[in-house]
Write a protein that holds these residues in place. Sequence first.
Motif, PDB file in Angstrom:
ATOM      1  N   GLN A 144      16.619  34.567  46.170  1.00 21.12           N
ATOM      2  CA  GLN A 144      15.634  33.638  46.195  1.00 21.12           C
ATOM      3  C   GLN A 144      14.267  34.299  47.177  1.00 21.12           C
ATOM      4  N   ILE A 145      14.481  35.512  47.503  1.00 20.72           N
ATOM      5  CA  ILE A 145      13.658  36.120  48.253  1.00 20.72           C
ATOM      6  C   ILE A 145      12.645  37.249  47.453  1.00 20.72           C
ATOM      7  N   SER A 146      11.320  36.874  47.416  1.00 23.22           N
ATOM      8  CA  SER A 146      10.592  37.974  46.888  1.00 23.22           C
ATOM      9  C   SER A 146       9.555  38.667  48.008  1.00 23.22           C
ATOM     10  N   ARG A 147       9.232  39.901  47.504  1.00 30.37           N
ATOM     11  CA  ARG A 147       8.187  40.702  48.507  1.00 30.37           C
ATOM     12  C   ARG A 147       7.123  39.815  49.080  1.00 30.37           C
ATOM     13  N   PRO A 148       6.502  40.089  50.233  1.00 33.25           N
ATOM     14  CA  PRO A 148       5.131  39.444  50.577  1.00 33.25           C
ATOM     15  C   PRO A 148       4.170  39.804  49.423  1.00 33.25           C
ATOM     16  N   PRO A 149       3.230  38.983  49.486  1.00 28.26           N
ATOM     17  CA  PRO A 149       2.174  38.987  48.697  1.00 28.26           C
ATOM     18  C   PRO A 149       1.435  40.307  49.269  1.00 28.26           C
ATOM     19  N   PRO A 150       0.652  41.080  48.225  1.00 27.61           N
ATOM     20  CA  PRO A 150      -0.200  42.156  48.820  1.00 27.61           C
ATOM     21  C   PRO A 150      -1.197  41.838  49.550  1.00 27.61           C
ATOM     22  N   THR A 151      -1.669  40.578  49.540  1.00 24.58           N
ATOM     23  CA  THR A 151      -2.838  40.237  50.386  1.00 24.58           C
ATOM     24  C   THR A 151      -2.259  39.952  51.909  1.00 24.58           C
ATOM     25  N   ILE A 152      -1.153  39.962  52.054  1.00 27.54           N
ATOM     26  CA  ILE A 152      -0.773  40.072  53.556  1.00 27.54           C
ATOM     27  C   ILE A 152      -0.673  41.711  53.950  1.00 27.54           C
ATOM     28  N   SER A 153      -1.184  41.693  55.152  1.00 32.10           N
ATOM     29  CA  SER A 153      -1.313  43.240  55.460  1.00 32.10           C
ATOM     30  C   SER A 153      -1.252  43.253  57.199  1.00 32.10           C
ATOM     31  N   GLY A 154      -1.380  44.487  57.713  1.00 30.71           N
ATOM     32  CA  GLY A 154      -1.483  44.686  59.035  1.00 30.71           C
ATOM     33  C   GLY A 154      -0.269  44.165  59.742  1.00 30.71           C
ATOM     34  N   LEU A 155      -0.373  43.572  60.846  1.00 29.39           N
ATOM     35  CA  LEU A 155       0.802  43.247  61.774  1.00 29.39           C
ATOM     36  C   LEU A 155       1.581  41.998  60.921  1.00 29.39           C
ATOM     37  N   GLU A 156       0.938  41.381  60.164  1.00 30.04           N
ATOM     38  CA  GLU A 156       1.876  40.339  59.707  1.00 30.04           C
ATOM     39  C   GLU A 156       2.645  40.782  58.808  1.00 30.04           C
ATOM     40  N   ALA A 157       2.138  41.876  57.841  1.00 33.54           N
ATOM     41  CA  ALA A 157       3.163  42.652  56.867  1.00 33.54           C
ATOM     42  C   ALA A 157       4.236  43.233  57.721  1.00 33.54           C
ATOM     43  N   ALA A 158       3.888  43.761  59.060  1.00 36.91           N
ATOM     44  CA  ALA A 158       4.870  44.461  59.532  1.00 36.91           C
ATOM     45  C   ALA A 158       5.990  43.605  60.042  1.00 36.91           C
ATOM     46  N   TYR A 159       5.641  42.321  60.401  1.00 38.61           N
ATOM     47  CA  TYR A 159       6.790  41.704  60.782  1.00 38.61           C
ATOM     48  C   TYR A 159       7.224  40.603  59.787  1.00 38.61           C
ATOM     49  N   LEU A 160       7.250  40.590  58.451  1.00 39.31           N
ATOM     50  CA  LEU A 160       7.471  39.748  57.527  1.00 39.31           C
ATOM     51  C   LEU A 160       8.532  40.602  56.706  1.00 39.31           C
ATOM     52  N   ILE A 161       9.734  39.904  56.143  1.00 35.63           N
ATOM     53  CA  ILE A 161      10.592  40.604  55.412  1.00 35.63           C
ATOM     54  C   ILE A 161      10.272  40.146  53.952  1.00 35.63           C
ATOM     55  N   GLY A 162      10.156  38.910  53.811  1.00 35.76           N
ATOM     56  CA  GLY A 162       9.826  38.611  52.093  1.00 35.76           C
ATOM     57  C   GLY A 162       9.310  37.291  52.327  1.00 35.76           C
ATOM     58  N   VAL A 163       9.385  36.671  51.040  1.00 41.58           N
ATOM     59  CA  VAL A 163       8.853  35.300  50.993  1.00 41.58           C
ATOM     60  C   VAL A 163       9.988  34.346  50.270  1.00 41.58           C
ATOM     61  N   LEU A 164       9.958  33.304  50.733  1.00 39.48           N
ATOM     62  CA  LEU A 164      10.963  32.274  50.023  1.00 39.48           C
ATOM     63  C   LEU A 164       9.943  31.101  48.967  1.00 39.48           C
ATOM     64  N   PRO A 165      10.421  30.533  47.936  1.00 40.87           N
ATOM     65  CA  PRO A 165       9.785  29.705  47.234  1.00 40.87           C
ATOM     66  C   PRO A 165       9.204  28.583  48.470  1.00 40.87           C
ATOM     67  N   GLY A 166       7.899  28.255  48.228  1.00 33.23           N
ATOM     68  CA  GLY A 166       7.473  27.285  49.174  1.00 33.23           C
ATOM     69  C   GLY A 166       5.641  27.216  49.174  1.00 33.23           C
ATOM     70  N   PRO A 167       5.466  28.641  49.613  1.00 37.30           N
ATOM     71  CA  PRO A 167       6.120  29.855  50.184  1.00 37.30           C
ATOM     72  C   PRO A 167       6.476  29.528  51.512  1.00 37.30           C
ATOM     73  N   ILE A 168       7.678  30.141  51.872  1.00 34.79           N
ATOM     74  CA  ILE A 168       7.994  30.250  53.157  1.00 34.79           C
ATOM     75  C   ILE A 168       8.128  31.596  53.533  1.00 34.79           C
ATOM     76  N   MET A 169       7.813  32.168  54.772  1.00 35.11           N
ATOM     77  CA  MET A 169       7.557  33.447  55.090  1.00 35.11           C
ATOM     78  C   MET A 169       8.968  33.813  55.981  1.00 35.11           C
ATOM     79  N   ILE A 170       9.549  34.886  55.533  1.00 27.36           N
ATOM     80  CA  ILE A 170      10.641  35.329  56.480  1.00 27.36           C
ATOM     81  C   ILE A 170      10.341  36.493  57.527  1.00 27.36           C
ATOM     82  N   ILE A 171      10.528  35.750  58.783  1.00 22.71           N
ATOM     83  CA  ILE A 171      10.108  36.710  59.712  1.00 22.71           C
ATOM     84  C   ILE A 171      11.440  38.065  60.390  1.00 22.71           C
TER      85      ILE A 171
END
Length: 187
Positions: A144-171
């Motif tokens: 169910q997990i996909s990569r975070p979108p490329p629009t997410i960058s910086g610290l937000e990208a550093a602390y996100l593992i992936g994205v679930l449908p919804g979208p729901i971010m995985i810390i």
Amino acid sequence: MNDSLHEIQSFSTNDFTNLSSTDILTQRARDLAAPRVEYQEDKSGTEVLEFLLSGEIYVIGMEYIREVALLKEITYIPGTPPFILGIISLHGSILSIVDLRIVLGMPPKGLTDFNRIIVLSNNVMTFGILADAIVRTRTINTDQISRPPPTISGLEAAYLIGVLPGPIMIIDARALLSNPGMIVGDE
């Protein structure tokens, strides 16, 4: 499951102050150029806790959650980084409280009766993160997990593992817990 989640994200940070825009852009280019991570099939799934943060749903792996506590009186500590909301006393121990909204680049928000503290621990470091509300616990599968979108960058990208449908971010709790800058007064 957790190791496969971390294969998605090769970038981690040890200190907020060491990141430059060049470092972030270089790492982002490497991530985009890297071949897609093949997920290992995990039939049993992984337990996660869903919580709200500024109106969006986030999840974090249960393996790093020690407990969820009511928000009690916070003592604000002058001179701490803006993402340190303060400290609380929990079961006789002092616990730093991190405001993930600040870490993830969201505007600060006032406290309500729905706020909870999610206590994270990896047996080396323990601190709490502020949640606007707890939604539920559930099991997710790696497919169910996909990569975070490329629009997410910086610290937000550093602390996100992936994205679930919804979208729901995985810390990425492991990345948060490996950053010594997340606690106050542990020297």
